[in-house]
Design a protein around this motif. Structure first.
Motif, PDB file in Angstrom:
ATOM      1  N   PHE A 114       0.657  -1.210  -0.011  1.00 19.95           N
ATOM      2  CA  PHE A 114       0.169   0.119  -0.302  1.00 19.95           C
ATOM      3  C   PHE A 114       0.652   1.040   0.083  1.00 19.95           C
ATOM      4  O   PHE A 114       1.790   1.836   0.399  1.00 19.95           O
ATOM      5  N   CYS A 115       0.379   2.652  -1.139  1.00 23.33           N
ATOM      6  CA  CYS A 115       1.363   3.616  -0.917  1.00 23.33           C
ATOM      7  C   CYS A 115       0.333   4.321  -0.675  1.00 23.33           C
ATOM      8  O   CYS A 115      -0.306   4.233  -1.390  1.00 23.33           O
ATOM      9  N   THR A 116       0.570   6.038  -0.323  1.00 19.92           N
ATOM     10  CA  THR A 116      -0.545   7.164  -0.177  1.00 19.92           C
ATOM     11  C   THR A 116       0.539   7.792  -1.529  1.00 19.92           C
ATOM     12  O   THR A 116       1.859   8.242  -1.234  1.00 19.92           O
ATOM     13  N   ASN A 117       0.140   8.556  -2.305  1.00 20.25           N
ATOM     14  CA  ASN A 117       0.667   9.432  -2.773  1.00 20.25           C
ATOM     15  C   ASN A 117       0.327  11.276  -2.159  1.00 20.25           C
ATOM     16  O   ASN A 117       0.565  12.215  -2.720  1.00 20.25           O
ATOM     17  N   SER A 118      -0.015  10.959  -1.149  1.00 16.82           N
ATOM     18  CA  SER A 118       0.018  12.405  -0.847  1.00 16.82           C
ATOM     19  C   SER A 118       0.732  13.156  -0.258  1.00 16.82           C
ATOM     20  O   SER A 118       2.154  12.920  -0.185  1.00 16.82           O
ATOM     21  N   SER A 119       0.185  14.533  -1.026  1.00 17.59           N
ATOM     22  CA  SER A 119       1.616  14.937  -0.459  1.00 17.59           C
ATOM     23  C   SER A 119       2.190  16.228   0.257  1.00 17.59           C
ATOM     24  O   SER A 119       3.126  16.738   0.568  1.00 17.59           O
ATOM     25  N   THR A 120       1.502  16.526   1.485  1.00 20.60           N
ATOM     26  CA  THR A 120       1.575  16.645   3.000  1.00 20.60           C
ATOM     27  C   THR A 120       1.287  15.668   4.134  1.00 20.60           C
ATOM     28  O   THR A 120       2.234  16.462   4.998  1.00 20.60           O
ATOM     29  N   LEU A 121       0.652  14.771   4.102  1.00 21.48           N
ATOM     30  CA  LEU A 121      -0.107  14.460   5.449  1.00 21.48           C
ATOM     31  C   LEU A 121       1.126  13.064   5.341  1.00 21.48           C
ATOM     32  O   LEU A 121       0.844  12.526   3.982  1.00 21.48           O
ATOM     33  N   LEU A 122       1.493  12.889   6.687  1.00 16.11           N
ATOM     34  CA  LEU A 122       2.060  11.392   7.113  1.00 16.11           C
ATOM     35  C   LEU A 122       2.005  10.457   6.861  1.00 16.11           C
ATOM     36  O   LEU A 122       0.820   9.755   6.992  1.00 16.11           O
ATOM     37  N   PRO A 123       2.710   9.009   6.140  1.00 21.73           N
ATOM     38  CA  PRO A 123       1.612   8.329   6.472  1.00 21.73           C
ATOM     39  C   PRO A 123       1.682   7.467   7.741  1.00 21.73           C
ATOM     40  O   PRO A 123       1.046   6.936   7.201  1.00 21.73           O
TER      41      PRO A 123
END
Length: 282
Positions: A114-123
């Motif tokens: 699982f990967c998040t591409n969030s630009s500012t939020l922490l995994p």
């Protein structure tokens, strides 16, 4: 890892989908409605033209082959059933991302990373909402990823090192230059540099110091940069700066979000991808 599922087909999600397919991956493109999925062929035509403009060997045959490797669906279970890796590119709101990962955990096979591409939020703020925090990390792309091809890969405290290394290799297979980030940092490397720059530009504009055209002109002439901050906003698309600024504690940034909504989003000026943003595009 040959089977990629991308959750969200907006500006960056659609680029991730197309780039992976262009590099030979089989991609499931998921979004929340059949109406959104039905519009994807237009997005592929837009991206095919961009690749032909920017990539010397992007022939029609290769671009058509990329499209053939993409399957769009509004059925999350179908999208996830064979996923080796899942990249989430849903709106930049923590509650939406957390609820999305909770649903994904119930449906994805055990093999899926699982990967998040969030630009500012922490995994680490999302990992507890999955059933496999050791397989959860961030994989962040710059806009126009076929051209600006960094892939920032950031672990969180529970990420397994082998999983991190697998995503680094997958990034290379996608044509990305992997940027390894071993400690959580809001904004990674790129946005840690970019966001303060864009905020400074929006502050100048909202307070009436200068027009957005003159702000862009100043930056480009004085530094030799190919794009000014408001041209960058157009490339990113209006939803990202709106979501990032609307709940800010800074009153100027909150006013910026309101202007983005009333002057642009409400009038369909969603950025370069829609043909209209701060500037008009053919």
């Amino acid at each position: 890892m040959q089977n990629l599922t991308v959750l969200g087909t907006g500006v960056l999600g659609s680029q991730i989908i197309f780039q992976a397919a262009y590099m030979g991956k089989h991609v499931e493109a998921y979004d929340i409605s059949d109406e959104i999925i039905a519009k994807l062929p237009d997005r592929w035509e837009y991206l095919k033209a961009a690749y032909k403009r920017d990539i010397p060997d992007a022939a029609d045959e290769k671009l058509d082959a990329a499209v053939s490797r993409i399957h769009g669906t509004a059925d999350m279970a179908e999208a996830l059933k064979d996923a080796d890796i899942v990249i989430e590119a849903v709106p930049e709101r923590l509650d939406i991302k957390q609820s999305t990962w909770k649903k994904v955990s119930d449906l994805a096979p055990a093999k899926s990373i699982f990967c998040t591409n969030s630009s500012t939020l922490l995994p680490s703020a999302m990992a507890p909402f999955t059933d496999r925090p050791e397989k959860f990390l961030s994989f962040h792309f710059a806009n126009e990823i076929w051209k600006f091809n960094t892939g920032e890969i950031m672990s969180q405290p529970q990420t397994d090192r082998d999983v991190f290394d697998q995503v680094v290799e997958f990034a290379k297979e996608m044509g990305m230059v992997p940027i390894k980030i071993h400690k959580e940092q809001p904004g990674y490397v790129l946005n840690s540099l970019l966001v303060p720059f864009l905020n400074a530009a929006s502050d100048l504009w909202v307070r009436g110091v200068a027009s957005f055209e003159d702000i862009d002109k100043t930056w480009k002439i004085a530094t030799g940069a190919p794009a000014g901050p408001f041209e960058i906003y157009d490339t990113v698309g209006m939803m990202t700066p709106y979501n990032l600024s609307k709940d800010s504690s800074d009153p100027v940034q909150k006013e910026f979000a309101e202007k983005i909504k009333t002057d642009f989003i409400d009038n369909g000026r969603m950025g370069k991808g829609s043909g209209h943003g701060f500037y008009d595009y053919e």
